[in-house]
Design an enzyme around this catalytic site. Sequence first.
Site, PDB file in Angstrom:
ATOM      1  N   TYR A 110     -43.916   9.685 -42.271  1.00 30.21           N
ATOM      2  CA  TYR A 110     -45.194   9.322 -42.885  1.00 30.21           C
ATOM      3  C   TYR A 110     -46.106   8.669 -41.849  1.00 30.21           C
ATOM      4  O   TYR A 110     -45.837   7.570 -41.381  1.00 30.21           O
ATOM      5  CB  TYR A 110     -44.925   8.360 -44.039  1.00 30.21           C
ATOM      6  CG  TYR A 110     -46.064   8.162 -45.023  1.00 30.21           C
ATOM      7  CD1 TYR A 110     -47.299   8.781 -44.880  1.00 30.21           C
ATOM      8  CD2 TYR A 110     -45.879   7.336 -46.129  1.00 30.21           C
ATOM      9  CE1 TYR A 110     -48.312   8.597 -45.797  1.00 30.21           C
ATOM     10  CE2 TYR A 110     -46.887   7.138 -47.065  1.00 30.21           C
ATOM     11  CZ  TYR A 110     -48.108   7.772 -46.890  1.00 30.21           C
ATOM     12  OH  TYR A 110     -49.116   7.582 -47.802  1.00 30.21           O
ATOM     13  N   LYS A 156     -46.113  13.710 -43.110  1.00 25.87           N
ATOM     14  CA  LYS A 156     -47.069  13.397 -44.170  1.00 25.87           C
ATOM     15  C   LYS A 156     -48.164  12.529 -43.577  1.00 25.87           C
ATOM     16  O   LYS A 156     -47.877  11.504 -42.953  1.00 25.87           O
ATOM     17  CB  LYS A 156     -46.371  12.666 -45.316  1.00 25.87           C
ATOM     18  CG  LYS A 156     -47.302  12.306 -46.474  1.00 25.87           C
ATOM     19  CD  LYS A 156     -46.567  11.534 -47.547  1.00 25.87           C
ATOM     20  CE  LYS A 156     -47.521  11.163 -48.677  1.00 25.87           C
ATOM     21  NZ  LYS A 156     -46.881  10.305 -49.694  1.00 25.87           N
TER      22      LYS A 156
END
Length: 317
Positions: A143, A168
């Site tokens: 992330y 992400k």
Amino acid sequence: MTPAPLAARLSIPGGPLFFPVTAYAPDGSVDLDTYRTHVRQGVEAGAAAVFACCGTGEFHALTPEEYEACVRAAVEAAEGRVPVVAGAGYGTALAVRYAQLAETAGADGLLAMPPYLVVAGQEGLLRHYKEVAAATALPVIVYQRDNAVFTPATVIELARTDGVIGLKDGLGDLDLMQRIVSAVRTEAPGDFLYFNGLPTAEQTQLAYRAIGVSLYSSAVFCFAPEIALAFYRALEAGDDTTVTRLLDGFYRPFVELRAQGRGYAVALVKAGVRMRGLDVGEVRPPLHEPGEDHVKQLADVIERGYALLEKEPEDTK
């Protein structure tokens, strides 16, 4: 589950990616029964995957014991119908511990969130995520946001790391994302996945799709799954009329309301879930509940959103 099957399941989703809130009882403890209901309802509503105990699920507020119990409950509620990906974060040692707890609880993969507090260089970040990936057999999605921002060269190395299947993005720098996608495509070709992880990702998904990022998280799915699913299907079908109608009439007003308070990316979502009939409790400190006026505005935005679903495309021409 091995990395390849999870990557394959996520790469061809049939619906939004669901990030459930974590339910709390009136005494502040985790309410696992309500949490199972929330997850089960999301899966039955058409979620393609469950991302348990991540940002919307208040990962930061859970003890390791609560975390393991919640991940296990999500796995039980999903019943294998969709994959369950669990959040993991903090410093390397704790991130490894959470990763191992997720594996024990039956999760299918990990969303590796930024390290706690420190602003590290690329070499340190790469070492951190490699150690998390090596700690379990679970595939890892990294992330990018806040203090974990990567150069294209670092993402190339992540894409070459065993167990790391995707990135992400919660930063929102489209220039950087375009360079990352291009660099990985050139230097580490394969099935590396990309996700739009900005709050209320639907608001920016048209732009992300243009650079090849088709997957996105949907917090709105927690409290308005029909709206989130209608948007998802319209986007997939190239139905620009419905996409524009929902962006203008629902998503933009919701995003503007979300901007009225810190932590509202979670607190408003939780208020929305309660509003739709499931008592998931309040957010834990340091987050705070939205004010009465903001809750009323949220109700109005949700009502308008559902009204938009009843309109045929020709009604807006």
